[in-house]
Design an enzyme around this catalytic site. Structure first.
Site, short mmCIF file in Angstrom:
data_model
loop_
_atom_site.label_atom_id
_atom_site.label_comp_id
_atom_site.label_asym_id
_atom_site.label_seq_id
_atom_site.Cartn_x
_atom_site.Cartn_y
_atom_site.Cartn_z
N HIS A 73 0.78 -1.04 -0.09
CA HIS A 73 0.34 0.46 -0.37
C HIS A 73 1.01 1.73 -0.26
O HIS A 73 1.84 1.60 0.19
CB HIS A 73 -1.02 -0.10 1.11
CG HIS A 73 -0.43 -0.22 2.49
ND1 HIS A 73 0.64 1.32 2.82
CD2 HIS A 73 0.14 -1.00 3.39
CE1 HIS A 73 1.31 1.19 4.63
NE2 HIS A 73 0.94 -0.14 4.68
N CYS A 133 3.33 -5.30 6.24
CA CYS A 133 3.16 -4.59 5.37
C CYS A 133 4.37 -4.36 4.22
O CYS A 133 5.39 -3.45 4.72
CB CYS A 133 1.65 -3.66 5.06
SG CYS A 133 0.34 -4.17 5.77
#
Length: 351
Positions: A271, A290
């Protein structure tokens, strides 16, 4: 005399056995069995031509008309019966969606609404075919999940067809499938992105050529990123991320994470990140697991890596993470069955 089973006028006939037509004096000239849904039951005569047996069972909840004529008879005999409805039923929810276009890593994944005990019967009732043709095999991750894939990624431009023939298939005792349908989807261009968390960079390759290279920041030493082959399974231009949903207490709650693409069911995303200093990307792994790319708040700055990678991606694209300091992701955690060898994948088939 011609006799039919199920007998004429039966209201709740079984749908788990074939239809039979028998003549006691002479031979059968013709038999037709038609359902009120427009379907027909094919069948075969025995050697003596005295008994006709349907090659498949009748469908549940259907009215059938049987028209049979004995050899030499001027008039055919007609009977009707209605099969009973199944008590408990199940369906399979499938990914990807019909008529969609996906990346080369997208498996066909089916989640059943009821646990399946007769895996062989259910798997036999589902076929996945591809054009151009390639061997495709099913793999059970649990009694409610069955995925299909070829040995290697789909070829770009492939058309894939999922054929569900689950209607009246007994998945477990007394629980029957309801679906009989064909679904087609397409494979787009090939895009495979490799994230090297030692070098802290991602190389995006499309159709074999390098499309872009981006500096990234992965999981810190305390919260390492899964390694292995992962497939983009969801995409959000903006989404909220809360640490409590992944077992990390109240460490973070960000309402507007830009350009988030899911890699695992457990919460790994690749992201955009607007809250970290630009200098972090390419130099430090600081996340909670992430993979982050520099981005702008609001998700509308087309000049930043987070925006560019999101715009270039689609569901089913492959993201490979290496040198993360973490073990390979569980193949069942997301659409990540590519982490199984072909032999191990095939070992998970009930057929």
């Amino acid at each position: 005399m011609i006799s039919v089973s199920p007998a004429d006028g039966t209201k709740k006939a079984a749908f788990t056995s074939p239809v039979t037509v028998t003549v006691t004096d002479g031979t059968l000239a013709s038999v037709e069995v038609t359902g009120n849904d427009g379907s027909t039951l094919e069948g075969t005569l025995d050697a003596a031509k005295t008994t006709w047996t349907s090659t498949t069972h009748p469908y549940s909840g259907t009215k059938y008309t049987v028209t049979a004529r004995a050899a030499g008879a001027d008039v055919a005999q007609t009977t009707t019966f209605v099969t009973k409805a199944p008590g408990e039923t199940f369906v399979g929810y499938f990914t990807p969606e019909a008529n969609s276009t996906s990346g080369v890593g997208m498996p066909v994944s089916i989640d059943f609404t009821h646990a399946v005990s007769d895996r062989a019967a259910v798997e036999k009732a589902i076929t996945v075919t591809a054009e151009p043709a390639v061997e495709i095999v099913g793999h059970w991750f649990s009694d409610t999940r069955l995925d299909f894939r070829p040995e290697t990624y789909w070829a770009a431009g492939t058309t894939v067809t999922l054929s569900l023939r689950l209607k009246d298939v007994e998945g477990t005792d007394g629980v029957y499938g309801t679906q009989s349908k064909d679904v087609t989807f397409h494979i787009g261009r090939e895009q495979i992105s490799t994230v090297d968390l030692s070098a802290k960079r991602m190389v995006v390759r499309r159709d074999g050529a390098t499309l872009a290279t981006y500096p990234v920041s992965g999981g810190s030493a305390e919260h390492t990123t899964w390694s292995g082959i992962m497939v983009i399974s969801e995409r959000f231009e903006e989404t909220r991320m809360e640490s409590s949903t992944v077992g990390l207490g109240d460490e973070y709650d960000i309402s507007d994470v830009p350009h988030a693409q899911r890699l695992t069911t457990s919460g790994t995303f690749i992201h955009g990140n607007y809250w970290a200093s630009t200098s972090v990307f390419g130099s430090q792994n600081t996340s909670h697991g992430c993979v982050g790319l520099h981005d702008a708040k609001g998700a509308n700055d087309s000049s930043v890596p987070g925006y560019k990678f999101y715009a270039a991606s689609m569901l089913g694209d492959v993201v490979v993470v290496k040198n993360s300091g973490e073990r390979t992701v569980d193949p069942a955690n997301g659409l990540n069955g590519w982490n199984l060898s072909w032999a191990d994948w095939k070992a998970g088939s009930a057929l």
